[in-house]
Design an enzyme around this catalytic site. Sequence first.
Site, PDB file in Angstrom:
ATOM      1  N   GLU B  65      56.887  52.652  42.898  1.00 14.93           N
ATOM      2  CA  GLU B  65      55.600  51.940  43.655  1.00 14.93           C
ATOM      3  C   GLU B  65      55.967  50.675  44.495  1.00 14.93           C
ATOM      4  O   GLU B  65      56.717  50.049  43.779  1.00 14.93           O
ATOM      5  CB  GLU B  65      54.499  51.627  42.212  1.00 14.93           C
ATOM      6  CG  GLU B  65      53.488  50.718  42.794  1.00 14.93           C
ATOM      7  CD  GLU B  65      52.125  50.870  41.671  1.00 14.93           C
ATOM      8  OE1 GLU B  65      51.984  51.529  41.086  1.00 14.93           O
ATOM      9  OE2 GLU B  65      51.579  49.530  41.467  1.00 14.93           O
ATOM     10  N   ARG B 159      39.230  50.700  40.399  1.00 13.91           N
ATOM     11  CA  ARG B 159      38.126  50.020  40.638  1.00 13.91           C
ATOM     12  C   ARG B 159      38.565  48.722  41.598  1.00 13.91           C
ATOM     13  O   ARG B 159      37.836  48.299  42.446  1.00 13.91           O
ATOM     14  CB  ARG B 159      37.426  49.188  39.309  1.00 13.91           C
ATOM     15  CG  ARG B 159      36.306  48.732  39.328  1.00 13.91           C
ATOM     16  CD  ARG B 159      35.913  48.063  38.192  1.00 13.91           C
ATOM     17  NE  ARG B 159      36.518  46.739  37.877  1.00 13.91           N
ATOM     18  CZ  ARG B 159      36.538  46.087  36.871  1.00 13.91           C
ATOM     19  NH1 ARG B 159      35.691  46.349  36.000  1.00 13.91           N
ATOM     20  NH2 ARG B 159      37.378  44.806  36.792  1.00 13.91           N
ATOM     21  N   GLY B 160      39.567  48.070  41.147  1.00 14.47           N
ATOM     22  CA  GLY B 160      39.773  46.805  41.736  1.00 14.47           C
ATOM     23  C   GLY B 160      39.226  45.678  41.105  1.00 14.47           C
ATOM     24  O   GLY B 160      38.240  45.871  40.337  1.00 14.47           O
ATOM     25  N   HIS B 203      41.874  48.715  28.414  1.00 13.04           N
ATOM     26  CA  HIS B 203      41.539  47.788  29.749  1.00 13.04           C
ATOM     27  C   HIS B 203      41.214  46.827  29.230  1.00 13.04           C
ATOM     28  O   HIS B 203      40.236  46.386  28.138  1.00 13.04           O
ATOM     29  CB  HIS B 203      40.745  48.369  30.552  1.00 13.04           C
ATOM     30  CG  HIS B 203      40.470  47.779  31.966  1.00 13.04           C
ATOM     31  ND1 HIS B 203      39.846  46.443  32.146  1.00 13.04           N
ATOM     32  CD2 HIS B 203      40.912  47.850  33.093  1.00 13.04           C
ATOM     33  CE1 HIS B 203      39.853  46.070  33.322  1.00 13.04           C
ATOM     34  NE2 HIS B 203      40.487  46.901  33.809  1.00 13.04           N
ATOM     35  N   GLU B 205      39.144  44.472  29.921  1.00 14.03           N
ATOM     36  CA  GLU B 205      37.635  44.377  30.086  1.00 14.03           C
ATOM     37  C   GLU B 205      36.740  45.342  28.986  1.00 14.03           C
ATOM     38  O   GLU B 205      35.763  45.144  28.935  1.00 14.03           O
ATOM     39  CB  GLU B 205      37.204  44.175  31.281  1.00 14.03           C
ATOM     40  CG  GLU B 205      37.633  43.086  32.172  1.00 14.03           C
ATOM     41  CD  GLU B 205      37.244  43.188  33.725  1.00 14.03           C
ATOM     42  OE1 GLU B 205      36.698  44.077  33.967  1.00 14.03           O
ATOM     43  OE2 GLU B 205      38.133  42.384  34.328  1.00 14.03           O
TER      44      GLU B 205
END
Lengths: 651, 651
Positions: B65, B159-160, B203, B205
């Site tokens: 990456e 999503r960003g 995640h 969140e």
Amino acid sequence: MVNETQHTCSASSSSKSDGGSSSGSESSKDSSRCSTPVLDADRHERLREKMRRRQESGDKWFSLEFFPPRTANAAVNLISRFDRMGAGGPLFIDVTWHPAGDPGSDKETSSMIIANTAVNYCGLETILHMTCCNQTKDDITGHLQKAKRLGLKNIMALRGDPVGEEWEEEVDGFNYAVDLVKHIRNEFDDYFDICVAGYPKGHPEAESYEADLRYLKEKVFAGADFIITQLFFRSETFLKFMKDCQAIGITCPIIPGIFPIQGYHSLRQLVKLSKLEVPQEIKDVIEPIKDNDAAIRNYGVEQAVSMCRELLDSGVVHGLHFYTLNREVATTEVLKRLGLWTEDPRRPLPWAVSAHPKRRVEDVRPIFWASRPKSYIYRTQEWDDFPNGRWGNSSSPAFGELKDYYLFYLKSKSPREELLKMWGEELTGEESVFEVFTCYITGEPNKNGHKVTCMPWNDDPLATETNLLKEQLEKVNRRGILTINSQPNINGKPSTDPIVGWGPSGGYVFQKAYLEFFTSSEIVTALLKVLKKYELRVNYHIVNVKGQNITNAPDLQPNAVTWGIFPGREIIQPTVVDPVSFLSWKDEAFALWIEQWAKLYEEESPSRMIIQYIHDNYYLVNLVDNDFPLENCLWQVVDDTFELLNSQTQQ
Amino acid sequence: MVNETQHTCSASSSSKSDGGSSSGSESSKDSSRCSTPVLDADRHERLREKMRRRQESGDKWFSLEFFPPRTANAAVNLISRFDRMGAGGPLFIDVTWHPAGDPGSDKETSSMIIANTAVNYCGLETILHMTCCNQTKDDITGHLQKAKRLGLKNIMALRGDPVGEEWEEEVDGFNYAVDLVKHIRNEFDDYFDICVAGYPKGHPEAESYEADLRYLKEKVFAGADFIITQLFFRSETFLKFMKDCQAIGITCPIIPGIFPIQGYHSLRQLVKLSKLEVPQEIKDVIEPIKDNDAAIRNYGVEQAVSMCRELLDSGVVHGLHFYTLNREVATTEVLKRLGLWTEDPRRPLPWAVSAHPKRRVEDVRPIFWASRPKSYIYRTQEWDDFPNGRWGNSSSPAFGELKDYYLFYLKSKSPREELLKMWGEELTGEESVFEVFTCYITGEPNKNGHKVTCMPWNDDPLATETNLLKEQLEKVNRRGILTINSQPNINGKPSTDPIVGWGPSGGYVFQKAYLEFFTSSEIVTALLKVLKKYELRVNYHIVNVKGQNITNAPDLQPNAVTWGIFPGREIIQPTVVDPVSFLSWKDEAFALWIEQWAKLYEEESPSRMIIQYIHDNYYLVNLVDNDFPLENCLWQVVDDTFELLNSQTQQ
């Protein structure tokens, strides 16, 4: 031949092919570049261009005239004559138009179909004669359209003989050859090259020699590209005629028609038809020997050779046209003595190319039809494109069905009785079949004393190249590996090699070893075990009549087995082993057992049942040894297979 | 690798590719057959298929990456990093999406353009990240359309991060990655392979680890093809996550994201962003050495290697994804220690292939751009088809103009000062130019002690293959034959040869000797005289900047100069000397004198005028020795030329 011209072109004059300064957005489909390998200029030029090129290079040429045969059997013989005489290198052949013989029909003896066969199946540049008198415009247009559709590109435009005794002009009809020339140019523009007839002594019906010259000029100015003359007996006759033509402004090529006297009666008949007079000095020789055919033919050859030499020595004659009367010996003899018969062992490609304009870019074929090229051409005649450069790019798997094994150009030259003598009046088992294959390979007579000169898969004796493998082939055929196609491996021989060479000189040719055979399922089972050892080296396809198909070919890709590297060119790879078309070939190869062999025998006879058994139970196998620089391993594969079978039997 | 699979197919199952029983009237255009050489399965498979194949074969892989650079200079460096790290054999690379950096624009630093360069110019399978929050549907569709147009085939749907502090759902907007996955599948069907992110610790969140797993399942069921995980510090973390995923029915590949710790600060920053906790045992090691970068990197490599080993040993991990942070050393070291870095000297073709799907059949290129492949790709980017099998068949002469020599992927890696040191702060005559060429060939320092490691026509040091010709090249460059491209003749070396080999194993490769150089008109005059002696053996093209063009190439046909013969395949001929494209190359080759060299100097300075003089007066020459089995005669041609010049001087 290749590579000799120095082109110097300035930046501006090369603009057509130089796209360097254009925007880059042009699609490659729009490219104006030549997209073909142009291995052989002959395949791309029109006949008139070939003539011009030969004249410019000082390379003398000849052409051959034939008439259509009366019977289907005669047609088979004429086609093999085309193949044999085609080998001598004629610039073209022409086929006469027989108004009484339904010349534009689909009959196997029609002028149209014979010319079609010459172009498409024998690969010969061909002129089709056509006469116009007593025919409607529509008839003629129909004939011309058909000729074009079949790939014919050249027409000899003639008036033809009126049917009645007296010649009457038809209003609005075609009265003279010039009308036909105009019609062709009107309706077909520049598609056809047109030839017209010239009469060195004047046409017998013309008012005068001078008037006839004027008619000839009219024909040329109406659009004819060259002239072939009526026969004559003295070189001066032709040379005077040529000078007279040029004097009145005829500048196109004028080709002398040569008639080697072959017999007393044929001469008399021809003279009668053409209303020519035989010069006294010839009569003086012929009359005393008129019952001795051989003597007359010998004289005819002498006379023709000496006249031809005078013509060629004159410096104004570049080609000679021979009235063969469909005979081979005299014309071939004359040509050989003149040094014009050039049986060039060099081939543009390893297989004989077809002269159909649609096929002129074709330069790849599957190896399977190597001995049956006419069948391949027949089965691919509906293709719109032909493979060029790579089989995978432009080939179609859609092979036409081959139902009619008796198409006259596919028919065996040998009659049934002959075939029975070669392949056995009565078969006693599979071994008697092995015996036939073995005799074909060795050239030895079979047990009844007959040589086996053809097989259902090959109408000709063994190819010179296959002779290189003769000893091994004999050994394996005796044991039931019934070979029908093979080639040795070749690691870079000169392209001029007399046996395996092809293509322009200065190149190198290569081959992968190939072996194709029928064999029993017992042998196939052992073979498959052996092939595991050769997995990375040997590609195989094994298939039976029902279509069971065993292969290790990667992704069903074609395998190039013949290729050539030439100066200043891309690689040419004219033969491939293609897994997809192999399945079409398989149908044909199995059917030949029945169509050509089994059907020689009575239904339900033991002989027929033996062939039927082989057809139903054997496999068709092909093997390629990819390691072309090493010694061919395919014989080892076969040996290993027999060894495995032996060891199993002993257990 | 090739040729290992045994296909057994019955007659009925092979009906799609077997056209044997159809009518023969089908046009070849309708053929459903594969029309490409499939030299390299990698060029034809989608990323998800490659993954599946690697998993089935048990062949472990890795991916890398990168994030987009900030400056154009950094972009140049990143592109050379792609080339270098691409050599290790990643299955793919991915480029992150920087919403703040105008990621879909045409800027040379945008995510879109960096990914485009990786695919098209570096030939790397590439995933472009894309985030969806705070963007309109139209924006996103626009980005996706552009990506598709550029040849990108894989999207990482994310999503960003929301722009504001607090996360608010937008009605009808893209709130979650799953919305983006659905949108891609709705609008682009199955065109893209879609990757989504997985969070081994959940995640940050998400309400809970379990809830996050359910979201992940939603993304997969909406159409994602595989999952790449966030980084983690213990192999158990990943292995538990994977088990939990499978337990709820996620069956697609899950690829662990590996982060080799490379420094104290980068670790802290990443941990902060990703809201991960660093395990105490790692903190315990790192804190004491936090100011010693080398020590931390060494530890990072150790830690990554041992974690990766555990993952691979688990048997459920088939590939590893590396967060490189655009750095080379640590990741390369880890990969080498794991044995995953496979700098395979074997090449599918002699030149680096582009990964654009439009170019996947491309297998022929002119030799001229051998050292400038990115320029070739740029100048042919508008082509609709690419040559395949034969240059003449499908190539277009319409090369795009190369006006912008400062396109970031064509820019020299060396800055101006560096180039001046190599090529001379001040030139004193043509001889000082000869000296630069000679130093480049020999690798010896120039008179000011600087090595010449690149030239305007070649941004890299001499190829290994060219080293074979080093001695002769040095000799001729000293005398003003300024070589820019060459290859030795090769007569059938194994395709696995470490220097000249390419293509699948088991094959043989061949080359014709090639030499391309700039030289004075005086030398060209003598050379042309000498070439007359070699007319049948050597093909030449000689051209000056004005386009005056002297050649003996037959009919402007391309000459194949590299080809290979492989088991079960058609011939591959990947490089040709093409007379037409040579004129486009000529423009570029001459322009490089000015753009890269002359412009280093002040206008009207003597140095600049010397280069300008060469540009205006020299010729660009290429020579091919067609007799590849014999000793290369091109050196003899050059020797003869100098001998002729000497004899003229003495007279």
